[in-house]
Write an enzyme that holds these catalytic residues in place. Structure first.
Site, short mmCIF file in Angstrom:
data_model
loop_
_atom_site.label_atom_id
_atom_site.label_comp_id
_atom_site.label_asym_id
_atom_site.label_seq_id
_atom_site.Cartn_x
_atom_site.Cartn_y
_atom_site.Cartn_z
N ASP A 70 81.22 20.29 78.97
CA ASP A 70 82.45 21.07 78.79
C ASP A 70 83.63 20.30 79.37
O ASP A 70 83.45 19.28 80.04
CB ASP A 70 82.33 22.48 79.40
CG ASP A 70 81.77 22.46 80.83
OD1 ASP A 70 81.78 21.39 81.47
OD2 ASP A 70 81.33 23.51 81.30
N ASN A 139 79.58 34.39 87.31
CA ASN A 139 79.74 35.49 86.35
C ASN A 139 78.70 35.41 85.23
O ASN A 139 78.80 36.13 84.25
CB ASN A 139 81.16 35.48 85.76
CG ASN A 139 81.45 34.23 84.94
OD1 ASN A 139 80.62 33.32 84.85
ND2 ASN A 139 82.61 34.18 84.33
N HIS A 141 78.06 32.74 83.36
CA HIS A 141 78.34 31.79 82.27
C HIS A 141 77.44 30.56 82.39
O HIS A 141 76.93 30.23 83.46
CB HIS A 141 79.82 31.42 82.22
CG HIS A 141 80.30 30.45 83.26
ND1 HIS A 141 81.63 30.25 83.54
CD2 HIS A 141 79.65 29.60 84.09
CE1 HIS A 141 81.77 29.34 84.47
NE2 HIS A 141 80.58 28.92 84.82
N GLU A 146 81.66 32.03 78.54
CA GLU A 146 81.94 33.13 79.45
C GLU A 146 81.26 34.41 78.96
O GLU A 146 80.82 34.48 77.79
CB GLU A 146 83.47 33.35 79.54
CG GLU A 146 84.26 32.12 79.96
CD GLU A 146 84.14 31.78 81.45
OE1 GLU A 146 83.19 32.26 82.13
OE2 GLU A 146 84.99 31.02 81.95
P1 PGA Z 1 78.70 25.38 90.42
O1 PGA Z 1 79.23 25.91 89.03
O2 PGA Z 1 77.58 24.43 90.13
O3 PGA Z 1 79.89 24.70 91.01
O4 PGA Z 1 78.23 26.55 91.21
C1 PGA Z 1 78.34 26.34 88.06
C2 PGA Z 1 79.13 26.88 86.91
O5 PGA Z 1 80.14 27.54 87.14
O6 PGA Z 1 78.73 26.65 85.77
#
Ligand code: PGA
Length: 248
Positions: A70, A139, A141, A146
């Site tokens: 992404d 959340n 995702h 999302e």
């Molecule tokens: P993080 O993020 O590895 O920094 O916890 C994961 C994400 O938001 O996909």
């Protein structure tokens, strides 16, 4: 409800060593692997260790393809919060040999929608993804898919959730980008294998929802459970309960 056999819960102190070893072994066995890599705090300790792990196995990425997962839309190309910059500085620049190919989301050269279509075409052209590593958002995702994202969504421009914008602020993008370009759940689910990674107590609640609730777009990570080669590789802070506790 997931099959608990899909969940590999490792001691927090050895999670990164173990997962790095698994990835390095996979690359040693398949030097031409097409592997999609995320950014974020979860994979960072893996990237710290991977160059040494590859050296120890006398393998490099000269035949491998790295695919981006992404990217933020609207940040300058050298912004330290950019996913491609993070992946480059945390991993790619530290490898002895660069990967044969890097498939990126070309947000600088192309309009975002055009970049999304070109990215999906590139994945098809290289024969699809062998392995996708994913972090888990608080959340629910995966990538920037999302809540509300359905399993048939392709790579596309998305409006970022507030929680995701907060993460961007943490990386120095303030004000944060409002939109991102994410590999779609359709492309992720078409991969031959998926590793969903989560570490730390802060992920325990959303991980439990993802693995135990009926899969739905409300928790996009839960939509991975239908994949025949999903491996959920977590530490015991994120998935603290034993199988006996959960069944009881
Ligand atoms: P993080 O993020 O590895 O920094 O916890 C994961 C994400 O938001 O996909």
């Amino acid at each position: 409800m997931t099959d608990l056999d899909q969940v590999l819960s490792l001691p927090a102190g050895s999670w990164a060593d173990t997962v790095t070893g698994m990835l390095a072994d996979r690359l040693a066995g398949r030097p031409d692997l097409v592997v999609c890599l995320p950014t974020g705090s979860t994979p960072r300790p893996i990237y710290d260790r991977l160059p040494d792990a590859l050296r120890a196995r006398q393998v490099d990425l000269s035949a491998a393809t790295i695919v981006a997962l992404d990217e933020y839309v609207g940040l300058p190309s050298d912004h330290l919060a950019r996913c491609d910059v993070v992946l480059r500085t945390q991993l790619l620049d530290r490898l002895d040999v660069p990967p044969r190919r890097l498939v990126r989301l070309e947000v600088d050269a192309l309009e975002p929608e055009t970049a999304a279509a070109a990215f999906d075409e590139a994945i098809v052209a290289i024969g699809g993804l062998d392995l996708v590593l994913l972090g888990l958002g608080r959340n629910g995702h995966v990538a920037m898919n999302e809540p509300g994202s359905t399993a048939d969504t392709s790579t596309r421009v998305v409006e970022l959730a507030a929680a995701t914008r907060d993460v961007a602020i943490g990386y120095g993008a303030d004000p944060p980008p409002t939109h991102g370009l994410t590999m779609g759940l359709r492309q992720i689910l078409a991969a031959r294998e998926i590793w969903l990674l989560a570490t730390g107590a802060g992920k325990a609640a959303i991980l439990s929802r993802a693995l135990t609730e009926t899969p739905s777009a409300a928790v996009p990570a839960s939509l991975l459970l239908d994949h025949p080669a999903l491996h959920v590789i977590v530490d015991d802070a994120a998935w603290p309960m034993t199988a006996e506790c959960r069944q009881g």
